[in-house]
Design an enzyme around this catalytic site. Structure first.
Site, PDB file in Angstrom:
ATOM      1  N   ASN A 249     -10.097  -1.271  -1.479  1.00 38.55           N
ATOM      2  CA  ASN A 249      -8.666  -0.999  -1.336  1.00 38.55           C
ATOM      3  C   ASN A 249      -7.936  -1.518  -2.577  1.00 38.55           C
ATOM      4  O   ASN A 249      -7.899  -2.722  -2.815  1.00 38.55           O
ATOM      5  CB  ASN A 249      -8.155  -1.698  -0.062  1.00 38.55           C
TER       6      ASN A 249
ATOM      7  N   HIS B  51      -4.148   6.873   1.637  1.00 42.02           N
ATOM      8  CA  HIS B  51      -4.390   5.514   1.148  1.00 42.02           C
ATOM      9  C   HIS B  51      -5.789   5.087   1.575  1.00 42.02           C
ATOM     10  O   HIS B  51      -6.267   5.481   2.640  1.00 42.02           O
ATOM     11  CB  HIS B  51      -3.321   4.588   1.751  1.00 42.02           C
TER      12      HIS B  51
ATOM     13  N   CYS C 296       0.823  -1.225   0.000  1.00 41.79           N
ATOM     14  CA  CYS C 296       0.000   0.000   0.000  1.00 41.79           C
ATOM     15  C   CYS C 296       0.850   1.265   0.000  1.00 41.79           C
ATOM     16  O   CYS C 296       0.365   2.340  -0.360  1.00 41.79           O
ATOM     17  CB  CYS C 296      -0.942  -0.006   1.199  1.00 41.79           C
TER      18      CYS C 296
HETATM   19  C1  COA Z   1     -10.853  -6.248   8.718  1.00 46.77           C
HETATM   20  C2  COA Z   1     -11.619  -5.412   9.726  1.00 46.77           C
HETATM   21  C3  COA Z   1     -12.674  -4.590   8.973  1.00 46.77           C
HETATM   22  C4  COA Z   1     -12.333  -6.348  10.682  1.00 46.77           C
HETATM   23  O1  COA Z   1     -13.041  -5.592  11.638  1.00 46.77           O
HETATM   24  P1  COA Z   1     -12.980  -5.993  13.174  1.00 46.77           P
HETATM   25  O2  COA Z   1     -13.911  -5.119  13.891  1.00 46.77           O
HETATM   26  O3  COA Z   1     -11.542  -5.963  13.569  1.00 46.77           O
HETATM   27  O4  COA Z   1     -13.571  -7.424  13.147  1.00 46.77           O
HETATM   28  P2  COA Z   1     -12.957  -8.735  13.758  1.00 46.77           P
HETATM   29  O5  COA Z   1     -11.730  -9.118  12.994  1.00 46.77           O
HETATM   30  O6  COA Z   1     -12.868  -8.561  15.231  1.00 46.77           O
HETATM   31  O7  COA Z   1     -14.068  -9.756  13.432  1.00 46.77           O
HETATM   32  C5  COA Z   1     -15.303  -9.710  14.060  1.00 46.77           C
HETATM   33  C6  COA Z   1     -16.092 -10.915  13.588  1.00 46.77           C
HETATM   34  O8  COA Z   1     -16.478 -10.719  12.223  1.00 46.77           O
HETATM   35  C7  COA Z   1     -16.123 -11.850  11.460  1.00 46.77           C
HETATM   36  N1  COA Z   1     -15.833 -11.439  10.096  1.00 46.77           N
HETATM   37  C8  COA Z   1     -14.619 -11.259   9.514  1.00 46.77           C
HETATM   38  N2  COA Z   1     -14.791 -10.882   8.252  1.00 46.77           N
HETATM   39  C9  COA Z   1     -16.123 -10.824   8.031  1.00 46.77           C
HETATM   40  C10 COA Z   1     -16.903 -10.494   6.918  1.00 46.77           C
HETATM   41  N3  COA Z   1     -16.381 -10.128   5.731  1.00 46.77           N
HETATM   42  N4  COA Z   1     -18.249 -10.544   7.046  1.00 46.77           N
HETATM   43  C11 COA Z   1     -18.819 -10.871   8.204  1.00 46.77           C
HETATM   44  N5  COA Z   1     -18.122 -11.226   9.295  1.00 46.77           N
HETATM   45  C12 COA Z   1     -16.784 -11.180   9.213  1.00 46.77           C
HETATM   46  C13 COA Z   1     -14.936 -12.437  12.177  1.00 46.77           C
HETATM   47  O9  COA Z   1     -14.799 -13.796  11.849  1.00 46.77           O
HETATM   48  C14 COA Z   1     -15.303 -12.214  13.621  1.00 46.77           C
HETATM   49  O10 COA Z   1     -16.191 -13.229  14.011  1.00 46.77           O
HETATM   50  P3  COA Z   1     -16.122 -13.837  15.502  1.00 46.77           P
HETATM   51  O11 COA Z   1     -16.320 -12.666  16.427  1.00 46.77           O
HETATM   52  O12 COA Z   1     -17.227 -14.801  15.492  1.00 46.77           O
HETATM   53  O13 COA Z   1     -14.755 -14.434  15.611  1.00 46.77           O
HETATM   54  C15 COA Z   1     -10.707  -4.447  10.512  1.00 46.77           C
HETATM   55  O14 COA Z   1      -9.945  -5.177  11.422  1.00 46.77           O
HETATM   56  C16 COA Z   1      -9.822  -3.657   9.637  1.00 46.77           C
HETATM   57  O15 COA Z   1     -10.260  -2.882   8.810  1.00 46.77           O
HETATM   58  N6  COA Z   1      -8.488  -3.776   9.807  1.00 46.77           N
HETATM   59  C17 COA Z   1      -7.550  -3.106   8.970  1.00 46.77           C
HETATM   60  C18 COA Z   1      -7.445  -3.878   7.708  1.00 46.77           C
HETATM   61  C19 COA Z   1      -6.715  -3.145   6.635  1.00 46.77           C
HETATM   62  O16 COA Z   1      -6.768  -1.952   6.569  1.00 46.77           O
HETATM   63  N7  COA Z   1      -6.046  -3.889   5.764  1.00 46.77           N
HETATM   64  C20 COA Z   1      -5.346  -3.358   4.664  1.00 46.77           C
HETATM   65  C21 COA Z   1      -4.159  -2.632   5.132  1.00 46.77           C
HETATM   66  S1  COA Z   1      -3.446  -1.744   3.851  1.00 46.77           S
END
Ligand code: COA
Length: 334
Positions: A291, A261, A116
């Site tokens: 993204n 980004h 990124c």
């Molecule tokens: C990915 C992201 C949106 C997840 O949000 P979060 O609030 O951290 O969610 P969690 O990872 O705690 O997951 C919560 C639940 O949702 C579930 N889940 C994950 N992806 C899911 C999806 N696409 N749809 C529905 N549920 C989902 C998980 O399995 C978890 O279930 P559980 O509680 O039963 O274990 C967030 O962590 C994020 O944006 N992180 C940064 C990622 C990023 O920017 N990446 C690129 C970097 S350049």
């Protein structure tokens, strides 16, 4: 005479025509429009129309648009920098494929693998080349095809919903006058977080690089510790912005446009609030493109420029955070 500064002479972008909504993904995995919008801001993304289209193919129209915007022809390009984490093939780099597609035999082509932050890493190299007099017009591209590399199943849903395909390109050349051009750029990396967002295989570290077991375990798909990435991004993006603002001797009130980004709308809203940059000055298109990693910044800048949100003379702030971990910031007067 060597130029004092480099600047962006022109910018372009391209996204594939196929729109994939959150509801479309909900047919392939357990997810929902509500879950994705609430946590990321993403409503839809673009995917390539069919197999056989690589990152370099998306880069061609973006590069042509940037050349036209700059008032240059392909033959004016004397170096290509191609930032991507999804190269057309493992090797050679996508820059070589792009050079061939643009009809530029013999032109220097460098691939940058900084995810990124790749566009800003590339910008730093292009700037150094132009200022040193090594090259006059550098075509810097960020382009990605993610849709062939994520897992459309519950196991990969945390990553699959985030990414989209697209390309952005800029032409970097000598700035006119002392005030125009790149004022500050900072690049960072911390490999202690390398495995928080990575694709493990195929890997030269393993013999063989890829096995049936690895495929079954999904080691060829991106794996992410989303919470760690989120925490690091919200810490490092404001930090690097403060660094480049200090280097450029500017206050955020002097910034006309902030192009962050696009990883997560919530990350950028948090960063904007922390820095005191109003949403009206901040580019976001994650809602419609997801993204696109190395492409997000040139893609966002290209749209913003065409929509009149910036023009020659505008002060533009850019910042990125991503896999590596890598992060970077830059301030430029267009
Ligand atoms: C990915 C992201 C949106 C997840 O949000 P979060 O609030 O951290 O969610 P969690 O990872 O705690 O997951 C919560 C639940 O949702 C579930 N889940 C994950 N992806 C899911 C999806 N696409 N749809 C529905 N549920 C989902 C998980 O399995 C978890 O279930 P559980 O509680 O039963 O274990 C967030 O962590 C994020 O944006 N992180 C940064 C990622 C990023 O920017 N990446 C690129 C970097 S350049």
């Amino acid at each position: 005479m060597k130029p004092v500064r480099s600047t962006i002479l022109g910018v372009g972008h391209y996204v594939p025509t196929r729109v994939v909504t959150n509801d479309d993904l909900a047919k392939l995995m357990t997810t929902s429009n509500e879950w994705i919008v609430q946590r990321t801001g993403i409503r839809e993304r673009r995917y390539i129309e069919h197999s056989g289209i690589g990152a370099s193919d998306l880069a061609v129209p973006a590069a042509r648009m940037a050349l036209e915007h700059a008032g240059k022809a392909a033959k004016d390009v004397d170096a290509i920098i191609f930032a991507t984490l999804s190269p057309d093939h493992n090797f050679p780099g996508s820059g070589c494929f792009l050079a061939d597609k643009l009809g530029l035999p013999g032109v220097c082509a460098l691939d940058v693998r900084n995810q990124c932050s790749g566009f800003l890493y590339g910008l730093s190299i292009a700037d150094a080349w132009v200022r040193a007099g090594t090259y006059r017009h550098v075509l810097l591209v960020g382009a990605e095809v993610h849709s062939t590399g994520v897992e459309f199943a519950d196991r990969g849903r945390d990553v699959a919903v985030l990414f989209g395909d697209g390309a952005g390109a800029v032409i970097i050349g000598a700035a006119e006058g002392d005030d125009q051009g790149l004022k500050a750029i900072r690049l960072h990396a911390d490999g202690s977080g390398a495995k928080d967002l990575w694709v493990e295989a195929p890997a030269s570290a393993y013999m063989p690089r890829l096995t049936a077991e690895m495929l079954a375990e999904g080691k060829h798909y991106p794996a992410m510790n989303g919470k760690h990435v989120f925490r690091w991004a919200t810490e490092k993006m404001p930090e690097v912005v403060r660094e480049v603002m200090a280097d450029a001797n500017m206050g955020v009130d002097q910034i006309d446009l902030f192009v962050p980004h696009q990883a997560n709308l919530r990350i950028n809203q948090f960063v904007g609030q922390k820095l005191g940059i109003p949403e009206s000055k901040t580019v976001h298109n994650i809602e419609v493109y997801g993204n696109t990693t190395a492409a997000t910044i040139p893609l966002g800048l290209s749209e913003a420029w065409r929509e009149g949100k910036c023009k020659r003379g505008s002060n533009v702030l850019m910042a990125a955070f991503g896999s590596g971990y890598t992060w970077a910031g830059a301030v430029i007067t267009l």
